[in-house]
Design a protein around this motif. Sequence first.
Motif, PDB file in Angstrom:
ATOM      1  N   ARG A 104     -14.804  10.725  32.844  1.00 52.57           N
ATOM      2  CA  ARG A 104     -15.944  11.626  32.833  1.00 52.57           C
ATOM      3  C   ARG A 104     -17.131  11.070  32.050  1.00 52.57           C
ATOM      4  O   ARG A 104     -18.260  11.045  32.536  1.00 52.57           O
ATOM      5  CB  ARG A 104     -15.522  12.976  32.231  1.00 52.57           C
ATOM      6  CG  ARG A 104     -14.672  13.802  33.176  1.00 52.57           C
ATOM      7  CD  ARG A 104     -13.962  14.936  32.457  1.00 52.57           C
ATOM      8  NE  ARG A 104     -13.328  15.845  33.415  1.00 52.57           N
ATOM      9  CZ  ARG A 104     -12.203  15.593  34.070  1.00 52.57           C
ATOM     10  NH1 ARG A 104     -11.571  14.433  33.855  1.00 52.57           N
ATOM     11  NH2 ARG A 104     -11.706  16.452  34.924  1.00 52.57           N
ATOM     12  N   ALA A 145     -20.715  18.239  36.852  1.00 50.32           N
ATOM     13  CA  ALA A 145     -19.658  19.202  36.585  1.00 50.32           C
ATOM     14  C   ALA A 145     -19.389  19.233  35.086  1.00 50.32           C
ATOM     15  O   ALA A 145     -19.574  18.241  34.377  1.00 50.32           O
ATOM     16  CB  ALA A 145     -18.388  18.816  37.339  1.00 50.32           C
ATOM     17  N   SER A 146     -18.983  20.374  34.593  1.00 52.97           N
ATOM     18  CA  SER A 146     -18.561  20.537  33.210  1.00 52.97           C
ATOM     19  C   SER A 146     -17.492  21.619  33.216  1.00 52.97           C
ATOM     20  O   SER A 146     -16.957  21.951  34.272  1.00 52.97           O
ATOM     21  CB  SER A 146     -19.757  20.898  32.323  1.00 52.97           C
ATOM     22  OG  SER A 146     -19.376  20.957  30.965  1.00 52.97           O
ATOM     23  N   ALA A 147     -17.162  22.161  32.070  1.00 49.90           N
ATOM     24  CA  ALA A 147     -16.063  23.134  32.023  1.00 49.90           C
ATOM     25  C   ALA A 147     -16.233  24.082  30.854  1.00 49.90           C
ATOM     26  O   ALA A 147     -16.824  23.736  29.821  1.00 49.90           O
ATOM     27  CB  ALA A 147     -14.719  22.403  31.915  1.00 49.90           C
ATOM     28  N   GLY A 204     -14.019  24.732  28.987  1.00 51.90           N
ATOM     29  CA  GLY A 204     -13.247  24.168  27.881  1.00 51.90           C
ATOM     30  C   GLY A 204     -14.119  23.818  26.696  1.00 51.90           C
ATOM     31  O   GLY A 204     -13.621  23.625  25.578  1.00 51.90           O
ATOM     32  N   VAL A 242     -15.620  17.754  26.742  1.00 53.11           N
ATOM     33  CA  VAL A 242     -16.734  18.383  27.453  1.00 53.11           C
ATOM     34  C   VAL A 242     -18.048  18.151  26.715  1.00 53.11           C
ATOM     35  O   VAL A 242     -19.092  17.893  27.338  1.00 53.11           O
ATOM     36  CB  VAL A 242     -16.476  19.887  27.664  1.00 53.11           C
ATOM     37  CG1 VAL A 242     -17.697  20.557  28.274  1.00 53.11           C
ATOM     38  CG2 VAL A 242     -15.266  20.093  28.565  1.00 53.11           C
ATOM     39  N   ARG A 260     -20.725  24.512  33.763  1.00 57.65           N
ATOM     40  CA  ARG A 260     -19.497  24.788  33.010  1.00 57.65           C
ATOM     41  C   ARG A 260     -18.612  25.724  33.836  1.00 57.65           C
ATOM     42  O   ARG A 260     -18.787  26.937  33.832  1.00 57.65           O
ATOM     43  CB  ARG A 260     -19.831  25.414  31.653  1.00 57.65           C
ATOM     44  CG  ARG A 260     -20.494  24.442  30.691  1.00 57.65           C
ATOM     45  CD  ARG A 260     -20.842  25.105  29.364  1.00 57.65           C
ATOM     46  NE  ARG A 260     -21.485  24.157  28.460  1.00 57.65           N
ATOM     47  CZ  ARG A 260     -22.094  24.490  27.333  1.00 57.65           C
ATOM     48  NH1 ARG A 260     -22.137  25.776  26.962  1.00 57.65           N
ATOM     49  NH2 ARG A 260     -22.657  23.568  26.571  1.00 57.65           N
ATOM     50  N   THR A 261     -17.647  25.126  34.508  1.00 59.02           N
ATOM     51  CA  THR A 261     -16.869  25.839  35.517  1.00 59.02           C
ATOM     52  C   THR A 261     -15.697  26.584  34.915  1.00 59.02           C
ATOM     53  O   THR A 261     -14.969  26.060  34.060  1.00 59.02           O
ATOM     54  CB  THR A 261     -16.359  24.841  36.571  1.00 59.02           C
ATOM     55  OG1 THR A 261     -17.466  24.045  37.027  1.00 59.02           O
ATOM     56  CG2 THR A 261     -15.732  25.556  37.753  1.00 59.02           C
ATOM     57  N   ASN A 285     -22.998  28.561  32.713  1.00 59.26           N
ATOM     58  CA  ASN A 285     -21.621  29.052  32.841  1.00 59.26           C
ATOM     59  C   ASN A 285     -21.365  29.506  34.277  1.00 59.26           C
ATOM     60  O   ASN A 285     -21.934  30.500  34.732  1.00 59.26           O
ATOM     61  CB  ASN A 285     -21.376  30.211  31.872  1.00 59.26           C
ATOM     62  CG  ASN A 285     -21.299  29.752  30.434  1.00 59.26           C
ATOM     63  OD1 ASN A 285     -21.018  28.593  30.149  1.00 59.26           O
ATOM     64  ND2 ASN A 285     -21.555  30.663  29.501  1.00 59.26           N
TER      65      ASN A 285
END
Length: 474
Positions: free
Chosen positions: A242, A283-285, A287, A313, A334-335, A394
């Motif tokens: 990543r 993409a991110s998360a 987390g 992240v 942030r998925t 988000n």
Amino acid sequence: MEFTYSTVVNAGLSDVFAWHGRPGAMARLTPPWLPVRVLQEASSLRDGRAVLGWPGGLRWVAVHQPASYDPPNMFADELESCPLAAVLSWRHRHQFAPAGETGEAREAGEAAERATLVTDTVDTTLPGRILRPMFAYRHRQLADDLAAQARARATCPDSLTVAVTGSGGLIGTALTALLTTGGYRVIRLVRRPPRNEGERQWRPEEPAPTLLNGVDALIHLAGASIGGRFTPDRKREIADSRIIPTRRLAELAATKAATKAGATAAGAGADPDTPGLRAFVTASAIGFYGPDRGEEILTEASPRGKGFLADVVAEWEDAAAPAAAAGIRTVQVRTGIVQTPRGGMLRLLTPLFAAGLGGRLGSGTQWLAWIGLDDLLDIYLRAITDPHLSGPVNAVAPEPVRNIDYTRTLARVLHRPALLPVPAFGPRLLLGAEGAAELVQASQYVRAEALIGAGHHFRQPHLEQALRHLYGRS
């Protein structure tokens, strides 16, 4: 028997017909609860051939019928072969007409372009109880996709060229289909040698200087799966897949932006092959917020949490800094926990709940910030077209739910009990203590503050509504 299903779609006749003829249409219309893959889309609605793959290597081959091709009013396809061709018949007529228009008005060419009556008529031996959920899903997908694409066009009417990494994954496959049916040109960045003009070879640690030539927006999805035990080697793979590729892409984007700006300042004009990258979307998360923040309401302004995923992240998002510093609009998506029977959490839970073996995890009080797959795709579409959206976003539904409510809702949709709680030690046996805490037992009350503030439209804001759509139980 003859099966017919009709709805009115809020889009013009020519737009609805054109949507069906673009790459990705078949993928967008295939229900996610069916164990089927699109192996080949028809190259033409007039005389193309489509192939679906079923488990065990079985194939469904349908051929479009030239005699029934009448744009923009109708096209048809007929089953050519399948394992049950001896007893199964299928002839499908796709018909379109301006809503409320009379036959006389059509002959006079007085087409109303604001709404379209879509009618699917199938001559088949399959019973209607099987077909009705499929076509209800198809019509809802068509209407929702057209609406999302219209909103994007209202903000950004240009036909963008979008480069996508990770296009072969669960999200990437669906996203590229949404983009291509919307008329966007998609360039898939792949690690192997390209197979067609829609692909470019991408070396994550050293991308070619020309990789982003002619690209208006980049969506960077690629990264190793976070599933499994968090061994040292696995954690290194998750981070390296990543952080380093994102930084290299951001540096490339920044270099191209600086080159173009320098040429313009010197009065030489910009090289037409040098892209004016408008959006750098990664993409991110969720987390980022850490695995357990209790009852705290988490927004994009909340500080990062603690733990392995929070650290990854944070560095992942920071890796996009060169693009932002060069003046390129950057968005980090942030998925939340993506909902689709084709993969992720639901793919694991579906057989358990279908067998009546589902239940809450531990106490069931953990907060689950979820997002339907199609709503996630709409967020990516907005990220490349909305000039006012930037920074962390988000990507979660407006209403997080507790684990116990999630399991009860899933059980209700599938008409199964949810009586067997999973003890807390169960995930630890499979994933180890750290993996279980970060992935399965996490509790995060995350709100989509940036999207809600921007007036974003969610297709399925409520969990039961989303699950019923995904399983054809509406």
